[in-house]
Design an enzyme around this catalytic site. Sequence first.
Site, PDB file in Angstrom:
ATOM      1  N   ARG A 116       6.569 -37.783 -12.072  1.00 25.31           N
ATOM      2  CA  ARG A 116       5.719 -37.017 -12.974  1.00 25.31           C
ATOM      3  C   ARG A 116       5.581 -37.687 -14.328  1.00 25.31           C
ATOM      4  O   ARG A 116       4.874 -37.192 -15.200  1.00 25.31           O
ATOM      5  CB  ARG A 116       6.382 -35.658 -13.184  1.00 25.31           C
ATOM      6  CG  ARG A 116       5.486 -34.478 -13.008  1.00 25.31           C
ATOM      7  CD  ARG A 116       6.391 -33.273 -13.213  1.00 25.31           C
ATOM      8  NE  ARG A 116       5.677 -32.058 -13.210  1.00 25.31           N
ATOM      9  CZ  ARG A 116       5.547 -31.273 -12.135  1.00 25.31           C
ATOM     10  NH1 ARG A 116       6.035 -31.613 -10.984  1.00 25.31           N
ATOM     11  NH2 ARG A 116       4.913 -30.141 -12.250  1.00 25.31           N
ATOM     12  N   ARG A 151       4.746 -16.207 -10.244  1.00 23.32           N
ATOM     13  CA  ARG A 151       5.758 -17.188 -10.667  1.00 23.32           C
ATOM     14  C   ARG A 151       5.903 -17.096 -12.182  1.00 23.32           C
ATOM     15  O   ARG A 151       4.919 -16.956 -12.888  1.00 23.32           O
ATOM     16  CB  ARG A 151       5.329 -18.599 -10.224  1.00 23.32           C
ATOM     17  CG  ARG A 151       6.488 -19.434  -9.741  1.00 23.32           C
ATOM     18  CD  ARG A 151       6.009 -20.703  -9.088  1.00 23.32           C
ATOM     19  NE  ARG A 151       5.802 -21.773 -10.052  1.00 23.32           N
ATOM     20  CZ  ARG A 151       5.423 -23.002  -9.720  1.00 23.32           C
ATOM     21  NH1 ARG A 151       5.187 -23.296  -8.458  1.00 23.32           N
ATOM     22  NH2 ARG A 151       5.251 -23.924 -10.639  1.00 23.32           N
ATOM     23  N   LYS A 171      -0.734 -29.097  -4.375  1.00 20.74           N
ATOM     24  CA  LYS A 171       0.266 -30.035  -3.844  1.00 20.74           C
ATOM     25  C   LYS A 171       1.168 -29.326  -2.819  1.00 20.74           C
ATOM     26  O   LYS A 171       1.407 -29.843  -1.737  1.00 20.74           O
ATOM     27  CB  LYS A 171       1.131 -30.596  -4.988  1.00 20.74           C
ATOM     28  CG  LYS A 171       0.334 -31.326  -6.069  1.00 20.74           C
ATOM     29  CD  LYS A 171       1.225 -31.904  -7.154  1.00 20.74           C
ATOM     30  CE  LYS A 171       1.989 -30.861  -7.961  1.00 20.74           C
ATOM     31  NZ  LYS A 171       1.129 -29.961  -8.779  1.00 20.74           N
ATOM     32  N   ARG A 175       1.533 -26.350 -19.411  1.00 17.74           N
ATOM     33  CA  ARG A 175       1.779 -27.239 -18.257  1.00 17.74           C
ATOM     34  C   ARG A 175       0.625 -28.218 -18.079  1.00 17.74           C
ATOM     35  O   ARG A 175       0.838 -29.386 -17.744  1.00 17.74           O
ATOM     36  CB  ARG A 175       1.965 -26.407 -16.984  1.00 17.74           C
ATOM     37  CG  ARG A 175       3.314 -25.703 -16.943  1.00 17.74           C
ATOM     38  CD  ARG A 175       3.301 -24.521 -16.000  1.00 17.74           C
ATOM     39  NE  ARG A 175       3.086 -24.882 -14.611  1.00 17.74           N
ATOM     40  CZ  ARG A 175       2.640 -24.040 -13.689  1.00 17.74           C
ATOM     41  NH1 ARG A 175       2.345 -22.789 -14.011  1.00 17.74           N
ATOM     42  NH2 ARG A 175       2.490 -24.431 -12.452  1.00 17.74           N
ATOM     43  N   ARG A 213      -2.135 -16.672  -7.978  1.00 19.39           N
ATOM     44  CA  ARG A 213      -1.100 -17.113  -7.016  1.00 19.39           C
ATOM     45  C   ARG A 213       0.001 -16.056  -6.933  1.00 19.39           C
ATOM     46  O   ARG A 213       0.395 -15.451  -7.930  1.00 19.39           O
ATOM     47  CB  ARG A 213      -0.490 -18.442  -7.462  1.00 19.39           C
ATOM     48  CG  ARG A 213       0.702 -18.844  -6.586  1.00 19.39           C
ATOM     49  CD  ARG A 213       1.091 -20.289  -6.733  1.00 19.39           C
ATOM     50  NE  ARG A 213       1.547 -20.632  -8.062  1.00 19.39           N
ATOM     51  CZ  ARG A 213       1.899 -21.873  -8.416  1.00 19.39           C
ATOM     52  NH1 ARG A 213       1.813 -22.855  -7.548  1.00 19.39           N
ATOM     53  NH2 ARG A 213       2.295 -22.115  -9.633  1.00 19.39           N
TER      54      ARG A 213
HETATM   55  P1  AP5 Z   1      -0.244 -24.688  -4.941  1.00 21.60           P
HETATM   56  O1  AP5 Z   1      -0.300 -25.403  -3.641  1.00 21.60           O
HETATM   57  O2  AP5 Z   1       0.868 -23.754  -5.191  1.00 21.60           O
HETATM   58  O3  AP5 Z   1      -0.387 -25.750  -6.151  1.00 21.60           O
HETATM   59  P2  AP5 Z   1       0.643 -26.824  -6.707  1.00 21.60           P
HETATM   60  O4  AP5 Z   1      -0.123 -28.069  -6.973  1.00 21.60           O
HETATM   61  O5  AP5 Z   1       1.844 -26.932  -5.815  1.00 21.60           O
HETATM   62  O6  AP5 Z   1       0.980 -26.117  -8.087  1.00 21.60           O
HETATM   63  P3  AP5 Z   1       2.374 -25.926  -8.842  1.00 21.60           P
HETATM   64  O7  AP5 Z   1       2.148 -24.857  -9.877  1.00 21.60           O
HETATM   65  O8  AP5 Z   1       3.502 -25.723  -7.886  1.00 21.60           O
HETATM   66  O9  AP5 Z   1       2.508 -27.312  -9.536  1.00 21.60           O
HETATM   67  P4  AP5 Z   1       3.370 -27.680 -10.726  1.00 21.60           P
HETATM   68  O10 AP5 Z   1       3.298 -29.150 -10.675  1.00 21.60           O
HETATM   69  O11 AP5 Z   1       2.985 -27.055 -12.005  1.00 21.60           O
HETATM   70  O12 AP5 Z   1       4.782 -26.987 -10.405  1.00 21.60           O
HETATM   71  P5  AP5 Z   1       6.154 -27.520  -9.782  1.00 21.60           P
HETATM   72  O13 AP5 Z   1       6.731 -26.438  -8.982  1.00 21.60           O
HETATM   73  O14 AP5 Z   1       5.974 -28.863  -9.189  1.00 21.60           O
HETATM   74  O15 AP5 Z   1      -1.658 -23.921  -5.133  1.00 21.60           O
HETATM   75  C1  AP5 Z   1      -1.898 -23.086  -6.251  1.00 21.60           C
HETATM   76  C2  AP5 Z   1      -2.653 -21.818  -5.840  1.00 21.60           C
HETATM   77  O16 AP5 Z   1      -3.978 -22.141  -5.446  1.00 21.60           O
HETATM   78  C3  AP5 Z   1      -2.041 -21.090  -4.622  1.00 21.60           C
HETATM   79  O17 AP5 Z   1      -2.184 -19.713  -4.833  1.00 21.60           O
HETATM   80  C4  AP5 Z   1      -2.882 -21.565  -3.427  1.00 21.60           C
HETATM   81  O18 AP5 Z   1      -2.972 -20.571  -2.436  1.00 21.60           O
HETATM   82  C5  AP5 Z   1      -4.237 -21.842  -4.070  1.00 21.60           C
HETATM   83  N1  AP5 Z   1      -4.930 -23.025  -3.552  1.00 21.60           N
HETATM   84  C6  AP5 Z   1      -4.363 -24.231  -3.252  1.00 21.60           C
HETATM   85  N2  AP5 Z   1      -5.295 -25.127  -2.871  1.00 21.60           N
HETATM   86  C7  AP5 Z   1      -6.508 -24.484  -2.968  1.00 21.60           C
HETATM   87  C8  AP5 Z   1      -7.845 -24.900  -2.725  1.00 21.60           C
HETATM   88  N3  AP5 Z   1      -8.168 -26.148  -2.331  1.00 21.60           N
HETATM   89  N4  AP5 Z   1      -8.840 -23.977  -2.917  1.00 21.60           N
HETATM   90  C9  AP5 Z   1      -8.541 -22.727  -3.327  1.00 21.60           C
HETATM   91  N5  AP5 Z   1      -7.288 -22.269  -3.579  1.00 21.60           N
HETATM   92  C10 AP5 Z   1      -6.270 -23.146  -3.410  1.00 21.60           C
HETATM   93  O19 AP5 Z   1       7.035 -27.714 -11.104  1.00 21.60           O
HETATM   94  C11 AP5 Z   1       7.410 -26.604 -11.892  1.00 21.60           C
HETATM   95  C12 AP5 Z   1       8.150 -27.080 -13.129  1.00 21.60           C
HETATM   96  O20 AP5 Z   1       9.367 -27.754 -12.747  1.00 21.60           O
HETATM   97  C13 AP5 Z   1       7.409 -28.104 -13.996  1.00 21.60           C
HETATM   98  O21 AP5 Z   1       6.533 -27.471 -14.907  1.00 21.60           O
HETATM   99  C14 AP5 Z   1       8.587 -28.823 -14.690  1.00 21.60           C
HETATM  100  O22 AP5 Z   1       9.085 -28.063 -15.755  1.00 21.60           O
HETATM  101  C15 AP5 Z   1       9.641 -28.864 -13.605  1.00 21.60           C
HETATM  102  N6  AP5 Z   1       9.543 -30.103 -12.802  1.00 21.60           N
HETATM  103  C16 AP5 Z   1       9.164 -30.210 -11.499  1.00 21.60           C
HETATM  104  N7  AP5 Z   1       9.153 -31.494 -11.115  1.00 21.60           N
HETATM  105  C17 AP5 Z   1       9.535 -32.223 -12.198  1.00 21.60           C
HETATM  106  C18 AP5 Z   1       9.692 -33.607 -12.444  1.00 21.60           C
HETATM  107  N8  AP5 Z   1       9.451 -34.526 -11.491  1.00 21.60           N
HETATM  108  N9  AP5 Z   1      10.086 -34.004 -13.680  1.00 21.60           N
HETATM  109  C19 AP5 Z   1      10.333 -33.110 -14.655  1.00 21.60           C
HETATM  110  N10 AP5 Z   1      10.196 -31.782 -14.499  1.00 21.60           N
HETATM  111  C20 AP5 Z   1       9.801 -31.339 -13.284  1.00 21.60           C
HETATM  112 MG    MG Z   2       3.884 -26.447  -6.025  1.00 19.63          MG
END
Ligand code: AP5
Ligand code: MG
Length: 212
Positions: free
Chosen positions: A88, A156, A13, A167, A123
């Site tokens: 979410r 991270r 994402k 997660r 990552r």
């Molecule tokens: P990356 O692009 O970083 O993936 P991502 O989908 O952004 O993953 P996140 O871990 O950020 O998602 P998340 O939803 O768990 O965390 P968030 O920060 O939103 O890609 C991942 C890796 O793969 C990278 O190294 C990249 O280079 C590689 N890659 C990407 N695409 C690829 C491909 N096609 N092929 C190969 N490699 C690839 O949330 C964190 C925490 O915050 C949550 O757990 C929760 O506690 C809280 N939170 C956030 N939003 C909310 C909400 N709305 N409500 C409640 N709690 C929330």
């Molecule tokens: Mg992300």
Amino acid sequence: MNLILLGAPGAGKGTQGEIIRERLDIPAISTGVMLREAIKAGTQLGMQAKAIIDQGGLVPDEVVNGIVKERLAQDDCKNGFILDGFPRTLPQAQALDAMGVEIHKVLYIQVPDQIIEERLGNRRVCEGCGATYHLINQPSSAGDLCERCGGRLAVRKDDKPETIRERLATYHQLTEPLVDYYRGQGKLCEIDGSTTIEASTEATLRVLEEQG
Ligand code: AP5
Ligand code: MG
């Protein structure tokens, strides 16, 4: 265009959000990034969110809804925005609808669980500017340092294997129901995110060019 990026942790994402942001010149709004900034700044919100994020759970709906409502009211969202990681849960999606915000497309990036663990394990994130890398798929040209700002690259905190599993479980239980929610609204666009970053980008851009 008002967009939502929906997908499991590590689906890509953030990676695709960054590319669309540059192409369309609209802000990418990641609730995860905002919460991590609050933790870094040591605010009350950050202190509340830290333990939850470290355990792989979700911050309460009303807290996140409030942050997003405030952010979407800012001027730079007038011509469109990309929501990454929000909504979410079903109550968050309903709250977004109740804000009177029209969503045009929901980009659902699909990646099987087996691939997620490898992706998140490799990552690395810049401690300075937050840029994201992958040791194999997207290495920094500056080695252990960020190629953009020279900052140190780190794992991270929530990318530990046991937290990744938590997660993923949270995602399947609370976030996956949004797939049917947005399919029912005719907004769901499915994207195969399981191969390479470039292939995911091509599929994403194709979906954005489609009418309707
Ligand atoms: P990356 O692009 O970083 O993936 P991502 O989908 O952004 O993953 P996140 O871990 O950020 O998602 P998340 O939803 O768990 O965390 P968030 O920060 O939103 O890609 C991942 C890796 O793969 C990278 O190294 C990249 O280079 C590689 N890659 C990407 N695409 C690829 C491909 N096609 N092929 C190969 N490699 C690839 O949330 C964190 C925490 O915050 C949550 O757990 C929760 O506690 C809280 N939170 C956030 N939003 C909310 C909400 N709305 N409500 C409640 N709690 C929330
Ligand atoms: Mg992300």
